[in-house]
Design an enzyme around this catalytic site. Structure first.
Site, PDB file in Angstrom:
ATOM      1  N   ASN A  89       0.826  -1.209   0.000  1.00 24.52           N
ATOM      2  CA  ASN A  89       0.000   0.000   0.000  1.00 24.52           C
ATOM      3  C   ASN A  89       0.859   1.258   0.000  1.00 24.52           C
ATOM      4  OD1 ASN A  89      -2.040  -1.849   0.138  1.00 24.52           O
ATOM      5  ND2 ASN A  89      -2.443  -1.537   2.324  1.00 24.52           N
ATOM      6  N   ASP A  91      -0.534   4.182   1.031  1.00 20.61           N
ATOM      7  CA  ASP A  91      -1.114   5.098   2.025  1.00 20.61           C
ATOM      8  C   ASP A  91      -0.280   5.030   3.308  1.00 20.61           C
ATOM      9  OD1 ASP A  91      -3.476   2.481   2.348  1.00 20.61           O
ATOM     10  OD2 ASP A  91      -2.044   3.030   3.923  1.00 20.61           O
ATOM     11  N   HIS A 106       6.167  -0.640  -2.459  1.00 16.62           N
ATOM     12  CA  HIS A 106       5.691   0.015  -3.694  1.00 16.62           C
ATOM     13  C   HIS A 106       5.641   1.537  -3.562  1.00 16.62           C
ATOM     14  CE1 HIS A 106       3.631  -3.975  -5.025  1.00 16.62           C
ATOM     15  NE2 HIS A 106       4.920  -3.980  -5.243  1.00 16.62           N
ATOM     16  N   CYS A 114      12.750  12.618  -7.681  1.00 17.61           N
ATOM     17  CA  CYS A 114      13.268  13.270  -8.892  1.00 17.61           C
ATOM     18  C   CYS A 114      13.776  12.210  -9.860  1.00 17.61           C
ATOM     19  CB  CYS A 114      14.409  14.225  -8.548  1.00 17.61           C
ATOM     20  SG  CYS A 114      15.172  14.937 -10.027  1.00 17.61           S
ATOM     21  N   CYS A 133      12.172  19.424  -9.498  1.00 15.08           N
ATOM     22  CA  CYS A 133      12.923  18.912  -8.323  1.00 15.08           C
ATOM     23  C   CYS A 133      13.555  20.121  -7.637  1.00 15.08           C
ATOM     24  CB  CYS A 133      14.004  17.934  -8.778  1.00 15.08           C
ATOM     25  SG  CYS A 133      15.322  17.662  -7.547  1.00 15.08           S
ATOM     26  N   GLY A 171      -5.279  -9.006   3.194  1.00 15.43           N
ATOM     27  CA  GLY A 171      -5.927  -8.084   2.262  1.00 15.43           C
ATOM     28  C   GLY A 171      -5.205  -7.913   0.946  1.00 15.43           C
ATOM     29  N   THR A 172      -4.664  -9.024   0.411  1.00 14.90           N
ATOM     30  CA  THR A 172      -4.018  -8.939  -0.905  1.00 14.90           C
ATOM     31  C   THR A 172      -4.466 -10.088  -1.799  1.00 14.90           C
ATOM     32  OG1 THR A 172      -1.925  -8.723  -2.088  1.00 14.90           O
ATOM     33  CG2 THR A 172      -1.919 -10.134  -0.115  1.00 14.90           C
TER      34      THR A 172
HETATM   35  C1  LIG Z   1      -0.271  -7.585 -13.009  1.00 14.18           C
HETATM   36  C2  LIG Z   1       0.855  -8.531 -12.689  1.00 14.18           C
HETATM   37  C3  LIG Z   1       0.768  -9.816 -13.462  1.00 14.18           C
HETATM   38  N1  LIG Z   1       2.148  -7.866 -12.986  1.00 14.18           N
HETATM   39  C4  LIG Z   1       3.201  -8.075 -12.145  1.00 14.18           C
HETATM   40  O1  LIG Z   1       3.139  -8.774 -11.160  1.00 14.18           O
HETATM   41  C5  LIG Z   1       4.473  -7.360 -12.515  1.00 14.18           C
HETATM   42  C6  LIG Z   1       5.478  -8.347 -13.098  1.00 14.18           C
HETATM   43  C7  LIG Z   1       4.902  -9.046 -14.236  1.00 14.18           C
HETATM   44  C8  LIG Z   1       4.706  -8.547 -15.435  1.00 14.18           C
HETATM   45  N2  LIG Z   1       4.169  -9.548 -16.212  1.00 14.18           N
HETATM   46  C9  LIG Z   1       4.026 -10.635 -15.470  1.00 14.18           C
HETATM   47  C10 LIG Z   1       3.514 -11.893 -15.785  1.00 14.18           C
HETATM   48  C11 LIG Z   1       3.474 -12.855 -14.810  1.00 14.18           C
HETATM   49  C12 LIG Z   1       3.969 -12.548 -13.528  1.00 14.18           C
HETATM   50  C13 LIG Z   1       4.459 -11.278 -13.210  1.00 14.18           C
HETATM   51  C14 LIG Z   1       4.488 -10.343 -14.207  1.00 14.18           C
HETATM   52  N3  LIG Z   1       5.125  -6.863 -11.346  1.00 14.18           N
HETATM   53  C15 LIG Z   1       5.908  -5.763 -11.493  1.00 14.18           C
HETATM   54  O2  LIG Z   1       6.009  -5.107 -12.503  1.00 14.18           O
HETATM   55  C16 LIG Z   1       6.704  -5.393 -10.257  1.00 14.18           C
HETATM   56  C17 LIG Z   1       6.199  -4.074  -9.656  1.00 14.18           C
HETATM   57  C18 LIG Z   1       4.779  -4.194  -9.266  1.00 14.18           C
HETATM   58  C19 LIG Z   1       4.363  -2.968  -8.462  1.00 14.18           C
HETATM   59  C20 LIG Z   1       3.354  -2.120  -9.211  1.00 14.18           C
HETATM   60  N4  LIG Z   1       2.790  -1.112  -8.306  1.00 14.18           N
HETATM   61  C21 LIG Z   1       1.732  -1.310  -7.537  1.00 14.18           C
HETATM   62  N5  LIG Z   1       1.278  -0.333  -6.677  1.00 14.18           N
HETATM   63  C22 LIG Z   1       1.860   0.985  -6.734  1.00 14.18           C
HETATM   64  C23 LIG Z   1       1.095   1.765  -7.723  1.00 14.18           C
HETATM   65  C24 LIG Z   1      -0.173   2.316  -7.141  1.00 14.18           C
HETATM   66  O3  LIG Z   1      -0.531   1.999  -6.016  1.00 14.18           O
HETATM   67  O4  LIG Z   1      -0.787   3.083  -7.865  1.00 14.18           O
HETATM   68  S1  LIG Z   1       0.945  -2.849  -7.571  1.00 14.18           S
HETATM   69  C25 LIG Z   1      -0.609  -2.627  -6.775  1.00 14.18           C
HETATM   70  O5  LIG Z   1      -1.402  -3.713  -7.146  1.00 14.18           O
HETATM   71  C26 LIG Z   1      -1.101  -4.792  -6.280  1.00 14.18           C
HETATM   72  C27 LIG Z   1      -2.285  -5.668  -5.972  1.00 14.18           C
HETATM   73  O6  LIG Z   1      -3.079  -5.147  -5.182  1.00 14.18           O
HETATM   74  P1  LIG Z   1      -3.641  -5.722  -3.779  1.00 14.18           P
HETATM   75  O7  LIG Z   1      -3.033  -4.856  -2.776  1.00 14.18           O
HETATM   76  O8  LIG Z   1      -3.521  -7.181  -3.612  1.00 14.18           O
HETATM   77  O9  LIG Z   1      -5.160  -5.299  -4.052  1.00 14.18           O
HETATM   78  P2  LIG Z   1      -6.263  -6.052  -4.936  1.00 14.18           P
HETATM   79  O10 LIG Z   1      -7.304  -5.049  -5.217  1.00 14.18           O
HETATM   80  O11 LIG Z   1      -5.666  -6.771  -6.064  1.00 14.18           O
HETATM   81  O12 LIG Z   1      -6.817  -7.143  -3.896  1.00 14.18           O
HETATM   82  C28 LIG Z   1      -7.437  -6.707  -2.715  1.00 14.18           C
HETATM   83  C29 LIG Z   1      -7.658  -7.965  -1.883  1.00 14.18           C
HETATM   84  O13 LIG Z   1      -8.181  -7.574  -0.618  1.00 14.18           O
HETATM   85  C30 LIG Z   1      -9.360  -8.328  -0.350  1.00 14.18           C
HETATM   86  N6  LIG Z   1     -10.237  -7.453   0.448  1.00 14.18           N
HETATM   87  C31 LIG Z   1     -11.088  -6.476  -0.010  1.00 14.18           C
HETATM   88  N7  LIG Z   1     -11.698  -5.873   1.051  1.00 14.18           N
HETATM   89  C32 LIG Z   1     -11.214  -6.470   2.178  1.00 14.18           C
HETATM   90  C33 LIG Z   1     -11.463  -6.310   3.564  1.00 14.18           C
HETATM   91  N8  LIG Z   1     -12.330  -5.412   4.022  1.00 14.18           N
HETATM   92  N9  LIG Z   1     -10.794  -7.100   4.439  1.00 14.18           N
HETATM   93  C34 LIG Z   1      -9.906  -8.056   3.994  1.00 14.18           C
HETATM   94  N10 LIG Z   1      -9.620  -8.252   2.678  1.00 14.18           N
HETATM   95  C35 LIG Z   1     -10.272  -7.475   1.793  1.00 14.18           C
HETATM   96  C36 LIG Z   1      -9.936  -8.737  -1.688  1.00 14.18           C
HETATM   97  O14 LIG Z   1     -10.647  -9.931  -1.535  1.00 14.18           O
HETATM   98  C37 LIG Z   1      -8.658  -8.924  -2.531  1.00 14.18           C
HETATM   99  O15 LIG Z   1      -8.165 -10.250  -2.411  1.00 14.18           O
HETATM  100  C38 LIG Z   1      -0.458  -4.237  -5.067  1.00 14.18           C
HETATM  101  O16 LIG Z   1       0.856  -4.646  -5.121  1.00 14.18           O
HETATM  102  C39 LIG Z   1      -0.555  -2.742  -5.276  1.00 14.18           C
HETATM  103  O17 LIG Z   1       0.511  -2.088  -4.708  1.00 14.18           O
HETATM  104  N11 LIG Z   1       8.072  -5.175 -10.603  1.00 14.18           N
HETATM  105  C40 LIG Z   1       8.811  -6.190 -11.094  1.00 14.18           C
HETATM  106  O18 LIG Z   1       8.374  -7.306 -11.281  1.00 14.18           O
HETATM  107  O19 LIG Z   1      10.118  -5.817 -11.320  1.00 14.18           O
HETATM  108  C41 LIG Z   1      11.019  -6.875 -11.757  1.00 14.18           C
HETATM  109  C42 LIG Z   1      11.456  -7.618 -10.540  1.00 14.18           C
HETATM  110  C43 LIG Z   1      11.066  -8.936 -10.267  1.00 14.18           C
HETATM  111  C44 LIG Z   1      11.569  -9.602  -9.160  1.00 14.18           C
HETATM  112  C45 LIG Z   1      12.354  -8.989  -8.250  1.00 14.18           C
HETATM  113  C46 LIG Z   1      12.683  -7.681  -8.528  1.00 14.18           C
HETATM  114  C47 LIG Z   1      12.231  -6.993  -9.680  1.00 14.18           C
HETATM  115 ZN   LIG Z   2      16.634  16.275  -8.973  1.00 14.79          ZN
END
Ligand SMILES: CC(C)NC(=O)[C@H](Cc1c[nH]c2ccccc12)NC(=O)[C@H](CCCC/N=C(/NCCC(=O)O)S[C@H]1O[C@H](COP(=O)(O)OP(=O)(O)OC[C@H]2O[C@@H](n3cnc4c(N)ncnc43)[C@H](O)[C@@H]2O)[C@@H](O)[C@H]1O)NC(=O)OCc1ccccc1
Ligand SMILES: [Zn+2]
Length: 224
Positions: A89, A91, A106, A114, A133, A171-172
């Site tokens: 998150n 936030d 994240h 910058c 910046c 919550g993920t």
């Molecule tokens: C879409 C996905 C397939 N893509 C990726 O995973 C990619 C990699 C990738 C690309 N193609 C692929 C193909 C296959 C596998 C992976 C990949 N990942 C990346 O690019 C990452 C970077 C990813 C980060 C992107 N930025 C975010 N956030 C910031 C932005 C912003 O916030 O605007 S990701 C963003 O979405 C992600 C998912 O969100 P969740 O938090 O899980 O939320 P979601 O809505 O999905 O689910 C909510 C859950 O809560 C539950 N819930 C709801 N209400 C409640 C409640 N009340 N109580 C309890 N639970 C609840 C629901 O049931 C649900 O299950 C979080 O990570 C969030 O931060 N970087 C990287 O891989 O670099 C290299 C590397 C690799 C290895 C080691 C080093 C480097």
């Molecule tokens: Zn700068």
């Protein structure tokens, strides 16, 4: 003393009024992530991206921590061993809920970065498309990890997972990597693994234990 590693996602902040990403009406259902959460999208339309994060920054600033955040803050304060909170998150509700050691893998809405010199500072409420910046006049962006970018603090996170006795994901949806793979790292060192979520996630089968329900109810019970 036992080490607890806790991974959180948008679901823990849902009951504080912040949108999740993939649920019905979630952020990615309203904004194509390619446009607002990739470096390419920012290069194409910085105005759109800054507007997107300005709106989320304002909403997050007005949000209050819920009992799940507070319970984790108390656990971190009172647990005799180490409690490492890793959040996806952007936030500040974990800190508002009393946690003082939170790894934002994240990034954070409250920070600016910058693109030219790497300088970081507290983000103004509204960042402009051409926000400068303060150090080098280069172009500023939200200090957020976008898709295709390396998450922050991966070394600290991997070290914590190596010594985990208990790993909890709260919550993920388990759809974004490398965060979705942390449960495997924890299991590999023999940690007990528990998923606490509203519904089963993509990786539920990886966990030894699953607790379903709203975080504001399930987390205080799990901590108690
Ligand atoms: C879409 C996905 C397939 N893509 C990726 O995973 C990619 C990699 C990738 C690309 N193609 C692929 C193909 C296959 C596998 C992976 C990949 N990942 C990346 O690019 C990452 C970077 C990813 C980060 C992107 N930025 C975010 N956030 C910031 C932005 C912003 O916030 O605007 S990701 C963003 O979405 C992600 C998912 O969100 P969740 O938090 O899980 O939320 P979601 O809505 O999905 O689910 C909510 C859950 O809560 C539950 N819930 C709801 N209400 C409640 C409640 N009340 N109580 C309890 N639970 C609840 C629901 O049931 C649900 O299950 C979080 O990570 C969030 O931060 N970087 C990287 O891989 O670099 C290299 C590397 C690799 C290895 C080691 C080093 C480097
Ligand atoms: Zn700068």
């Amino acid at each position: 003393m036992k080490t607890i590693v806790i991974l959180t996602g948008a679901g823990i902040s849902a009951e504080s009024g912040l949108d999740t990403f993939r649920d019905a009406g979630g952020i990615w259902t309203r904004y194509p992530l390619e446009d607002v959460a990739t470096p390419e999208g920012f290069a194409r339309d910085p105005d759109l991206v800054q507007g997107f994060y300005n709106a989320r920054r304002a909403k997050a600033a007005a949000a209050r921590p819920n009992p799940a955040h507070v319970a984790l803050g108390l656990l971190q304060r009172d647990w005799p061993g180490d409690v490492v909170i890793v959040t996806q998150n952007v936030d500040g509700l974990h800190e508002a809920g009393g946690a003082d050691r939170v790894i934002h893998m994240h990034g954070e809405l409250s920070r600016a970065l910058c693109s030219a010199c790497g300088h970081r500072w507290d983000a103004p409420e509204n960042m402009a498309a051409d926000e400068p910046c303060p150090q080098c006049r280069g172009s500023a962006r939200p200090d957020i990890v976008w898709f295709g970018e390396m998450p922050y603090h991966m070394d600290r996170i991997e070290k914590a997972l190596m010594r985990a006795d208990l790993f909890a994901a709260i919550g993920t949806s388990g759809q974004v990597w490398p965060a979705a793979g942390f449960v495997q790292n924890a299991r590999a060192v023999g940690a007990h693994t528990v998923e606490i979520n509203l519904e089963p996630s993509e990786v539920t089968s990886e966990f030894a234990e699953s607790r379903l329900g709203p975080a504001s109810e399930t987390v205080p019970v799990w901590v108690a």
